[in-house]
Design a protein around this motif. Structure first.
Motif, PDB file in Angstrom:
ATOM      1  N   PRO A   6       0.835  -1.208   0.000  1.00  0.00           N
ATOM      2  CA  PRO A   6       0.000   0.000   0.000  1.00  0.00           C
ATOM      3  C   PRO A   6       0.871   1.260   0.000  1.00  0.00           C
ATOM      4  O   PRO A   6       2.012   1.240   0.470  1.00  0.00           O
ATOM      5  CB  PRO A   6      -0.793  -0.124   1.299  1.00  0.00           C
ATOM      6  N   PRO A   7       0.370   2.366  -0.553  1.00  0.00           N
ATOM      7  CA  PRO A   7       1.157   3.603  -0.578  1.00  0.00           C
ATOM      8  C   PRO A   7       1.606   4.020   0.816  1.00  0.00           C
ATOM      9  O   PRO A   7       0.862   3.891   1.789  1.00  0.00           O
ATOM     10  CB  PRO A   7       0.171   4.626  -1.171  1.00  0.00           C
ATOM     11  N   LYS A   8       2.834   4.490   0.899  1.00  0.00           N
ATOM     12  CA  LYS A   8       3.369   4.909   2.196  1.00  0.00           C
ATOM     13  C   LYS A   8       2.748   6.227   2.635  1.00  0.00           C
ATOM     14  O   LYS A   8       2.339   7.045   1.825  1.00  0.00           O
ATOM     15  CB  LYS A   8       4.893   5.041   2.121  1.00  0.00           C
ATOM     16  N   GLN A   9       2.731   6.416   3.934  1.00  0.00           N
ATOM     17  CA  GLN A   9       2.182   7.639   4.497  1.00  0.00           C
ATOM     18  C   GLN A   9       3.188   8.787   4.342  1.00  0.00           C
ATOM     19  O   GLN A   9       4.385   8.602   4.520  1.00  0.00           O
ATOM     20  CB  GLN A   9       1.873   7.445   5.980  1.00  0.00           C
ATOM     21  N   ASN A  10       2.653   9.933   4.036  1.00  0.00           N
ATOM     22  CA  ASN A  10       3.493  11.122   3.884  1.00  0.00           C
ATOM     23  C   ASN A  10       3.700  11.762   5.260  1.00  0.00           C
ATOM     24  O   ASN A  10       3.207  12.855   5.556  1.00  0.00           O
ATOM     25  CB  ASN A  10       2.843  12.101   2.911  1.00  0.00           C
ATOM     26  N   ARG A  11       4.448  11.045   6.106  1.00  0.00           N
ATOM     27  CA  ARG A  11       4.680  11.516   7.473  1.00  0.00           C
ATOM     28  C   ARG A  11       6.140  11.309   7.855  1.00  0.00           C
ATOM     29  O   ARG A  11       6.903  10.653   7.148  1.00  0.00           O
ATOM     30  CB  ARG A  11       3.780  10.749   8.462  1.00  0.00           C
ATOM     31  N   ARG A  12       6.500  11.845   9.002  1.00  0.00           N
ATOM     32  CA  ARG A  12       7.866  11.702   9.520  1.00  0.00           C
ATOM     33  C   ARG A  12       8.017  10.339  10.195  1.00  0.00           C
ATOM     34  O   ARG A  12       7.082   9.849  10.839  1.00  0.00           O
ATOM     35  CB  ARG A  12       8.180  12.794  10.539  1.00  0.00           C
ATOM     36  N   SER A  13       9.167   9.756  10.060  1.00  0.00           N
ATOM     37  CA  SER A  13       9.427   8.507  10.762  1.00  0.00           C
ATOM     38  C   SER A  13       9.740   8.797  12.230  1.00  0.00           C
ATOM     39  O   SER A  13      10.039   9.934  12.616  1.00  0.00           O
ATOM     40  CB  SER A  13      10.599   7.769  10.114  1.00  0.00           C
ATOM     41  N   VAL A  14       9.693   7.753  13.049  1.00  0.00           N
ATOM     42  CA  VAL A  14       9.977   7.906  14.477  1.00  0.00           C
ATOM     43  C   VAL A  14      11.411   8.390  14.676  1.00  0.00           C
ATOM     44  O   VAL A  14      11.675   9.270  15.506  1.00  0.00           O
ATOM     45  CB  VAL A  14       9.745   6.572  15.205  1.00  0.00           C
ATOM     46  N   THR A  15      12.356   7.869  13.900  1.00  0.00           N
ATOM     47  CA  THR A  15      13.769   8.267  14.026  1.00  0.00           C
ATOM     48  C   THR A  15      13.958   9.718  13.619  1.00  0.00           C
ATOM     49  O   THR A  15      14.669  10.479  14.298  1.00  0.00           O
ATOM     50  CB  THR A  15      14.648   7.347  13.167  1.00  0.00           C
ATOM     51  N   ASP A  16      13.347  10.128  12.508  1.00  0.00           N
ATOM     52  CA  ASP A  16      13.493  11.511  12.056  1.00  0.00           C
ATOM     53  C   ASP A  16      12.901  12.498  13.044  1.00  0.00           C
ATOM     54  O   ASP A  16      13.405  13.615  13.203  1.00  0.00           O
ATOM     55  CB  ASP A  16      12.817  11.688  10.691  1.00  0.00           C
ATOM     56  N   CYS A  17      11.817  12.096  13.702  1.00  0.00           N
ATOM     57  CA  CYS A  17      11.153  13.005  14.650  1.00  0.00           C
ATOM     58  C   CYS A  17      12.098  13.435  15.770  1.00  0.00           C
ATOM     59  O   CYS A  17      12.081  14.595  16.200  1.00  0.00           O
ATOM     60  CB  CYS A  17       9.914  12.338  15.222  1.00  0.00           C
ATOM     61  N   LEU A  18      12.950  12.520  16.218  1.00  0.00           N
ATOM     62  CA  LEU A  18      13.830  12.823  17.349  1.00  0.00           C
ATOM     63  C   LEU A  18      14.890  13.860  17.013  1.00  0.00           C
ATOM     64  O   LEU A  18      15.447  14.496  17.913  1.00  0.00           O
ATOM     65  CB  LEU A  18      14.494  11.535  17.833  1.00  0.00           C
ATOM     66  N   SER A  19      15.211  14.033  15.735  1.00  0.00           N
ATOM     67  CA  SER A  19      16.273  14.973  15.346  1.00  0.00           C
ATOM     68  C   SER A  19      15.742  16.252  14.718  1.00  0.00           C
ATOM     69  O   SER A  19      16.524  17.071  14.244  1.00  0.00           O
ATOM     70  CB  SER A  19      17.222  14.279  14.352  1.00  0.00           C
ATOM     71  N   MET A  20      14.425  16.456  14.692  1.00  0.00           N
ATOM     72  CA  MET A  20      13.831  17.628  14.047  1.00  0.00           C
ATOM     73  C   MET A  20      13.433  18.675  15.073  1.00  0.00           C
ATOM     74  O   MET A  20      13.092  18.357  16.216  1.00  0.00           O
ATOM     75  CB  MET A  20      12.599  17.225  13.232  1.00  0.00           C
ATOM     76  N   SER A  21      13.434  19.917  14.636  1.00  0.00           N
ATOM     77  CA  SER A  21      12.905  21.000  15.455  1.00  0.00           C
ATOM     78  C   SER A  21      11.389  21.035  15.297  1.00  0.00           C
ATOM     79  O   SER A  21      10.827  20.397  14.404  1.00  0.00           O
ATOM     80  CB  SER A  21      13.503  22.339  15.026  1.00  0.00           C
ATOM     81  N   HIS A  22      10.743  21.802  16.139  1.00  0.00           N
ATOM     82  CA  HIS A  22       9.285  21.844  16.058  1.00  0.00           C
ATOM     83  C   HIS A  22       8.816  22.523  14.775  1.00  0.00           C
ATOM     84  O   HIS A  22       7.720  22.239  14.280  1.00  0.00           O
ATOM     85  CB  HIS A  22       8.698  22.538  17.298  1.00  0.00           C
ATOM     86  N   HIS A  23       9.652  23.448  14.221  1.00  0.00           N
ATOM     87  CA  HIS A  23       9.281  24.074  12.944  1.00  0.00           C
ATOM     88  C   HIS A  23       9.259  23.033  11.832  1.00  0.00           C
ATOM     89  O   HIS A  23       8.346  23.022  10.989  1.00  0.00           O
ATOM     90  CB  HIS A  23      10.260  25.197  12.606  1.00  0.00           C
ATOM     91  N   GLU A  24      10.245  22.152  11.826  1.00  0.00           N
ATOM     92  CA  GLU A  24      10.298  21.112  10.793  1.00  0.00           C
ATOM     93  C   GLU A  24       9.207  20.063  10.997  1.00  0.00           C
ATOM     94  O   GLU A  24       8.615  19.560  10.027  1.00  0.00           O
ATOM     95  CB  GLU A  24      11.680  20.429  10.820  1.00  0.00           C
ATOM     96  N   LEU A  25       8.928  19.738  12.240  1.00  0.00           N
ATOM     97  CA  LEU A  25       7.910  18.715  12.505  1.00  0.00           C
ATOM     98  C   LEU A  25       6.541  19.147  12.002  1.00  0.00           C
ATOM     99  O   LEU A  25       5.809  18.364  11.385  1.00  0.00           O
ATOM    100  CB  LEU A  25       7.826  18.438  14.007  1.00  0.00           C
TER     101      LEU A  25
END
Length: 629
Positions: A170-189
């Motif tokens: 099935p098509p992947k979700q256009n969201r952030r992965s759990v790993t990427d979330c930990l290294s992003m700022s709130h603006h990027e999230l």
């Protein structure tokens, strides 16, 4: 009220890891389907013993369960999908269970032996997304061999699921992965947040595999209202929301799981309902039941939801069937009431015929109407409408014929109207019992009564006769065909061959003083309770309302006032008086003073030597239930 919460990607990932640890190297012993949606793989391993892996691919709500032991039996006639799996996966070994990160998909890798004795690898893919849930078997080349639900271009133009077609996820979700979330700022999230989105929606749409309930959890940890507009948050509030999301992602990355079922009330409360089962601690839900393994939590929760859904389906079905039956009977009652009203004009028609003959010498030929003195009431005059084409004597004969016809109509319509009123009272009692049902067994008892009663109810049309009479040989005007069957006869015939199909026994509770109190689940049980009770037992029923018959088993002892009050409260609880209203009138008397009229419908009784008390509805959950036989 329990919510319909489906398994999310985070739970699916944790579940696949747990299944891999417990089921690796298990041997597929048997394969079955309990219904057209649910596959059961019976697995055996020396370490874990026998397990039954249930994969429910119902589009409305996919389910999962892992049952210790042999598990449920399958359909008598196995579907083609089961026959295919038995051919390719029988005696295969489960080597790996995995899940794509954040996706609600579980892969079961099996090592099987083909017809030539060569080893081959087959993968069973469980896609547990609502509406598109499926079970798909692919080979090493990722080609689909079979699927529970075939999907062609008429259903999905971009993703076909057909044998001999390559499998595409099935098509992947256009969201952030759990790993990427930990290294992003709130603006990027929150760069993809839309104007007008709620805080909880932004939270769960940001991370892959998150469900709405995790979005609410993130808002709660950030001390924000879930329904608040995200665009109205200040910079510091957005940072708090980002920190809350990162805390959840850190728990996922560190596998800091705490499987639990979350409830609407404490565990010891009998009024609690299950909300969801999850692997992440949901701090915004205060009541929970913790488990050591996620498989146990999901199995118990899905079993609860399955029973709850079955209860709601049967309740809705019974409500609809009984409601339609009430409408049909109400329409018949109106027609029969009109016939009764018209039939009551027979006496007036007979009087007009007599007056026309008495004053025939005064009636001119060709008159349309005439007013005649009523010699039974000298001051009263009667208007007689005449047919100008008939003689006065023929007009009198016409009135006599109409009077005779209306007399017959009155006799027949009165009986039918009485039957309609009895049937409406019975249907009202069933409707109340459906609304007051507390378990699936309660509904089964009501369904049993409704099915037995309507199986061979008297019909007015030859096309809708009972199966026993339809097409039976014999004289068309024989007495047995003219009189029809009584209720007792129809019930005896409809009960033939139903041994072993009796519903659950009546409800039974222990009063505060140690007396057993019985309450019928349906009218059949009400009748049965009355037959089995001792003559000196006490009988209770709400006055002029449908409801359960309640009986106190006295065992020859004097009954204290507390038990009387509790029995009366139970009678109100299981009646049409309502469970949240004020007190209702409850009649009670000895069982010896309760009689059932001959030929009456189940539950219909007459009683004498009774007394009346006012009682508030009493939830019998506060009383101790006696063990069922």
């Amino acid at each position: 009220m329990a919510e319909r919460a489906n398994m999310d990607g985070i739970t699916a990932g944790a579940l696949s890891r747990e299944l891999h640890d417990h089921l690796t190297d298990s041997l597929v012993d048997r394969i079955a389907m309990t219904d057209r949606h649910t596959l059961v793989l019976h697995l055996y391993s020396q370490k874990e013993g026998r397990r039954a892996l249930m994969l429910g691919a119902n589009p409305s709500r996919p389910v999962f369960a892992l049952i210790r032991g042999s598990g449920p039996s399958g359909l008598t006639t196995p579907p083609s999908f089961v026959m295919f799996l038995r051919k390719h996966l029988r005696r295969a070994r489960l080597k790996e269970v995995s899940s794509p990160p954040g996706e609600r998909i579980i892969h079961f890798l099996f090592h099987a032996i083909d017809e030539l004795g060569d080893e081959r690898k087959l993968k069973l893919i469980f896609e547990c997304m609502p509406r598109t849930t499926n079970l798909i078997v692919v080979n090493e080349q990722n080609v689909i061999l079979n699927a529970l639900r075939h999907i062609d271009q008429s259903i999905n133009r971009t993703r076909e699921v057909l044998p001999a077609h390559p499998y595409s996820a099935p098509p992947k979700q256009n969201r952030r992965s759990v790993t990427d979330c930990l290294s992003m700022s709130h603006h990027e999230l929150f760069a993809q947040a839309k104007q007008g989105d709620r805080v909880s929606h932004v939270a769960f749409r940001t991370i892959t595999g998150f469900s709405p309930i995790l979005g609410v959890e993130a808002a709660y940890r950030a001390e924000l209202q879930p329904d608040r507009l995200f665009s109205l948050l200040s910079e510091s509030e957005r940072m708090r929301l980002a920190d809350a999301l990162k805390s959840i992602c850190r728990e996922i990355q560190d596998c800091s799981f705490a499987p639990a079922i979350y409830l609407t009330a404490p565990i010891e409360s009998k009024e609690n309902e299950q909300i969801t089962a999850h692997v992440i601690p949901l701090t915004h839900l205060p009541y929970k039941k913790s488990f050591d393994y996620l498989t146990d939590a999901l199995s118990e929760h899905n079993t609860y939801m399955y029973k709850r859904d079955a209860f709601l389906r049967l309740q809705i079905s019974l409500t609809k069937r009984i409601g339609e039956h009430i409408k049909r009977t109400a329409r018949k009652r109106e027609l029969h009431a009109d016939d009764v009203a018209e039939g009551k004009t027979a006496e007036l028609d007979k009087l007009k015929g007599e007056l026309i003959l008495a004053y025939i010498y005064m009636i001119p030929g060709g008159a349309h109407k005439i007013v005649l003195d009523n010699y039974y009431e000298p001051v009263e005059k009667v208007l007689c409408e005449l047919d100008p084409t008939l003689s006065p004597a023929d007009n009198a004969a016409r009135y006599f014929r109409r009077a005779k016809r209306n007399e017959r109509r009155l006799t027949v319509a009165s009986k039918l109207l009485e039957r309609d009123l009895e049937e409406l009272l019975w249907l009202d009692s069933l409707a109340v019992a459906v609304r007051r049902a507390e378990s699936y067994d309660d509904l089964l008892a009501i369904d049993h009564e409704y099915s037995v009663k309507t199986a061979c109810s008297p019909k007015t049309s030859r096309d809708t006769e009972c199966p026993e009479d339809a097409g039976s040989p014999g004289k068309p005007a024989s007495k047995s065909r003219r009189r029809g069957k009584t209720y007792a006869e129809s019930r005896r015939k409809s009960n033939k061959g139903k041994a072993g199909e009796a519903p659950a026994p009546p409800r039974s509770f222990m009063s505060s003083d140690g007396f057993v109190i019985f309450a019928g689940r349906n009218n059949f049980q009400n009748e049965s309770l009355l037959r089995q009770a001792r003559k000196d037992d006490w009988w209770f029923h709400v006055r002029h309302m449908p409801g359960s018959h309640v009986i106190i088993a006295t065992e020859g002892k004097d009954v204290p006032a507390t038990t009387f009050t509790e029995a009366a409260g139970i009678a109100v609880w299981y009646s049409g008086a309502g469970r949240t209203g004020g007190p209702a009138e409850v009649d009670y008397c000895r069982v010896r003073d309760v009689k059932k009229p001959a030929g009456a419908l189940p539950g219909r009784v007459i009683y004498s030597q009774y007394k009346t008390i006012y009682a508030l509805p009493l939830d019998p959950a506060h009383l101790r239930q006696t063990p069922q036989p």
